[in-house]
Design a protein around this motif. Structure first.
Motif, PDB file in Angstrom:
ATOM      1  N   SER A  31       0.834  -1.195   0.000  1.00  0.00           N
ATOM      2  CA  SER A  31       0.000   0.000   0.000  1.00  0.00           C
ATOM      3  C   SER A  31       0.872   1.249   0.000  1.00  0.00           C
ATOM      4  N   ILE A  32       0.291   2.348  -0.457  1.00  0.00           N
ATOM      5  CA  ILE A  32       0.996   3.631  -0.411  1.00  0.00           C
ATOM      6  C   ILE A  32       1.309   4.005   1.034  1.00  0.00           C
ATOM      7  N   GLU A  33       0.387   3.709   1.943  1.00  0.00           N
ATOM      8  CA  GLU A  33       0.614   4.016   3.353  1.00  0.00           C
ATOM      9  C   GLU A  33       1.835   3.280   3.884  1.00  0.00           C
ATOM     10  N   GLY A  34       1.929   1.978   3.535  1.00  0.00           N
ATOM     11  CA  GLY A  34       3.076   1.192   4.007  1.00  0.00           C
ATOM     12  C   GLY A  34       4.385   1.669   3.427  1.00  0.00           C
ATOM     13  N   ILE A  35       4.371   2.054   2.160  1.00  0.00           N
ATOM     14  CA  ILE A  35       5.580   2.568   1.518  1.00  0.00           C
ATOM     15  C   ILE A  35       6.015   3.865   2.175  1.00  0.00           C
ATOM     16  N   ALA A  36       5.044   4.780   2.388  1.00  0.00           N
ATOM     17  CA  ALA A  36       5.361   6.067   3.002  1.00  0.00           C
ATOM     18  C   ALA A  36       5.919   5.875   4.407  1.00  0.00           C
ATOM     19  N   ARG A  37       5.310   4.973   5.179  1.00  0.00           N
ATOM     20  CA  ARG A  37       5.780   4.729   6.538  1.00  0.00           C
ATOM     21  C   ARG A  37       7.206   4.185   6.531  1.00  0.00           C
ATOM     22  N   ARG A  38       7.481   3.259   5.621  1.00  0.00           N
ATOM     23  CA  ARG A  38       8.815   2.665   5.542  1.00  0.00           C
ATOM     24  C   ARG A  38       9.855   3.695   5.083  1.00  0.00           C
ATOM     25  N   ALA A  39       9.438   4.624   4.205  1.00  0.00           N
ATOM     26  CA  ALA A  39      10.357   5.655   3.695  1.00  0.00           C
ATOM     27  C   ALA A  39      10.508   6.819   4.662  1.00  0.00           C
ATOM     28  N   GLY A  40       9.647   6.882   5.679  1.00  0.00           N
ATOM     29  CA  GLY A  40       9.716   7.977   6.636  1.00  0.00           C
ATOM     30  C   GLY A  40       9.179   9.288   6.083  1.00  0.00           C
ATOM     31  N   VAL A  41       8.190   9.195   5.180  1.00  0.00           N
ATOM     32  CA  VAL A  41       7.586  10.394   4.586  1.00  0.00           C
ATOM     33  C   VAL A  41       6.068  10.277   4.689  1.00  0.00           C
ATOM     34  N   GLY A  42       5.377  11.363   4.338  1.00  0.00           N
ATOM     35  CA  GLY A  42       3.928  11.333   4.316  1.00  0.00           C
ATOM     36  C   GLY A  42       3.416  10.784   2.994  1.00  0.00           C
ATOM     37  N   LYS A  43       2.152  10.367   2.981  1.00  0.00           N
ATOM     38  CA  LYS A  43       1.564   9.845   1.745  1.00  0.00           C
ATOM     39  C   LYS A  43       1.599  10.884   0.629  1.00  0.00           C
ATOM     40  N   THR A  44       1.471  12.148   1.008  1.00  0.00           N
ATOM     41  CA  THR A  44       1.466  13.215   0.002  1.00  0.00           C
ATOM     42  C   THR A  44       2.758  13.222  -0.802  1.00  0.00           C
ATOM     43  N   ALA A  45       3.883  12.929  -0.145  1.00  0.00           N
ATOM     44  CA  ALA A  45       5.176  12.907  -0.840  1.00  0.00           C
ATOM     45  C   ALA A  45       5.201  11.836  -1.914  1.00  0.00           C
ATOM     46  N   VAL A  46       4.536  10.730  -1.652  1.00  0.00           N
ATOM     47  CA  VAL A  46       4.472   9.649  -2.648  1.00  0.00           C
ATOM     48  C   VAL A  46       3.566  10.069  -3.802  1.00  0.00           C
ATOM     49  N   TYR A  47       2.387  10.596  -3.469  1.00  0.00           N
ATOM     50  CA  TYR A  47       1.420  10.958  -4.506  1.00  0.00           C
ATOM     51  C   TYR A  47       1.881  12.140  -5.357  1.00  0.00           C
ATOM     52  N   ARG A  48       2.789  12.950  -4.830  1.00  0.00           N
ATOM     53  CA  ARG A  48       3.345  14.022  -5.659  1.00  0.00           C
ATOM     54  C   ARG A  48       4.156  13.451  -6.816  1.00  0.00           C
ATOM     55  N   ARG A  49       4.709  12.266  -6.618  1.00  0.00           N
ATOM     56  CA  ARG A  49       5.602  11.661  -7.614  1.00  0.00           C
ATOM     57  C   ARG A  49       4.901  10.613  -8.469  1.00  0.00           C
ATOM     58  N   TRP A  50       4.010   9.845  -7.880  1.00  0.00           N
ATOM     59  CA  TRP A  50       3.307   8.771  -8.606  1.00  0.00           C
ATOM     60  C   TRP A  50       1.838   8.809  -8.223  1.00  0.00           C
ATOM     61  N   ARG A  51       0.960   8.612  -9.200  1.00  0.00           N
ATOM     62  CA  ARG A  51      -0.462   8.758  -8.901  1.00  0.00           C
ATOM     63  C   ARG A  51      -1.110   7.492  -8.353  1.00  0.00           C
ATOM     64  N   SER A  52      -0.402   6.372  -8.400  1.00  0.00           N
ATOM     65  CA  SER A  52      -0.982   5.138  -7.866  1.00  0.00           C
ATOM     66  C   SER A  52       0.121   4.152  -7.537  1.00  0.00           C
ATOM     67  N   LYS A  53      -0.254   3.105  -6.827  1.00  0.00           N
ATOM     68  CA  LYS A  53       0.683   2.032  -6.494  1.00  0.00           C
ATOM     69  C   LYS A  53       1.221   1.387  -7.759  1.00  0.00           C
ATOM     70  N   LEU A  54       0.352   1.169  -8.730  1.00  0.00           N
ATOM     71  CA  LEU A  54       0.772   0.535  -9.977  1.00  0.00           C
ATOM     72  C   LEU A  54       1.829   1.368 -10.688  1.00  0.00           C
ATOM     73  N   HIS A  55       1.592   2.661 -10.821  1.00  0.00           N
ATOM     74  CA  HIS A  55       2.551   3.524 -11.511  1.00  0.00           C
ATOM     75  C   HIS A  55       3.883   3.590 -10.770  1.00  0.00           C
TER      76      HIS A  55
END
Length: 211
Positions: free
Chosen positions: A51-75
């Motif tokens: 999940s995006i939540e799990g990735i963000a937690r593991r990276a030490g960032v917020g979900k917004t930081a992930v969604y700024r770069r990729w619009r979905s888990k698949l991408h």
């Protein structure tokens, strides 16, 4: 009415230009932390449960930081997997076909034994059977990265006269790249038995010279 005092004072300070919305610079260290987290999360839980939540937690960032770069888990996964293709493997340059093959097999074998790779590749292959986008990205990552190095080995051997200039190039790549991926991905036994890499090197060298 404009006075002489107004002219003497000169124009007032210009208003600061605001940066257009969405033009924020994305920090490269954050991007790399997210990419690393994707590999770790894939290895830990697999694509389906990732999940995006799990990735963000593991990276030490917020979900917004992930969604700024990729619009979905698949991408996100497609981008990370596709990046493997351009990373490639180090091109061996030992001066002989047998030496180049032995070094390539050693490096590839070590990479495939890595816990992350041994978990991610089979999982993504299973996912690729259901998702053509993942299938295309995975094939690109696995094939182009390996084939680029293998093609260099074949070309160098041809220049040295170790392989015929008119040898079947695609068959040569299959002979070089197939065995280790068969063991790792199909048989799921990435750790070769003692002496296997030496035997594989000698056998593949002989087969390439016979083409």
């Amino acid at each position: 009415m404009t006075t002489n005092a107004d002219h003497a004072a000169g124009p007032g300070p210009r208003p600061r230009r605001r940066r257009p919305a969405g033009a924020a610079v994305l920090r490269e260290d954050v991007t790399e932390a997210i990419r690393a987290a994707v590999f770790e999360e894939l290895a830990a839980v697999g694509y389906a449960r990732m999940s995006i939540e799990g990735i963000a937690r593991r990276a030490g960032v917020g979900k917004t930081a992930v969604y700024r770069r990729w619009r979905s888990k698949l991408h996100l996964v497609l981008d990370v997997v596709s990046a493997l293709a351009v990373m490639g493997l180090p091109a061996p340059d030992t001066g002989t076909l047998e030496g180049d093959l032995r070094l390539l097999y050693e490096v590839t074998s070590r990479a495939l034994r890595h816990p992350v790779a041994s978990q991610i590749i089979p999982d993504l292959q299973a996912e690729a059977a259901r998702n053509p986008d993942i299938a295309e990205a995975l094939q690109k990552a696995l094939r182009e990265g390996q084939d680029g190095v293998a093609s260099g080995i074949v070309a160098a051997a041809q220049r040295r006269g170790e392989i015929r200039a008119d040898a079947d190039g695609q068959l040569a790549l299959d002979l070089i790249s197939g065995p280790l991926y068969w063991r790792s991905v199909v048989i799921r036994d990435p750790k070769p038995p003692k002496g296997y890499l030496d035997t594989l090197t000698r056998t593949t060298t002989a087969a390439l010279k016979a083409l």
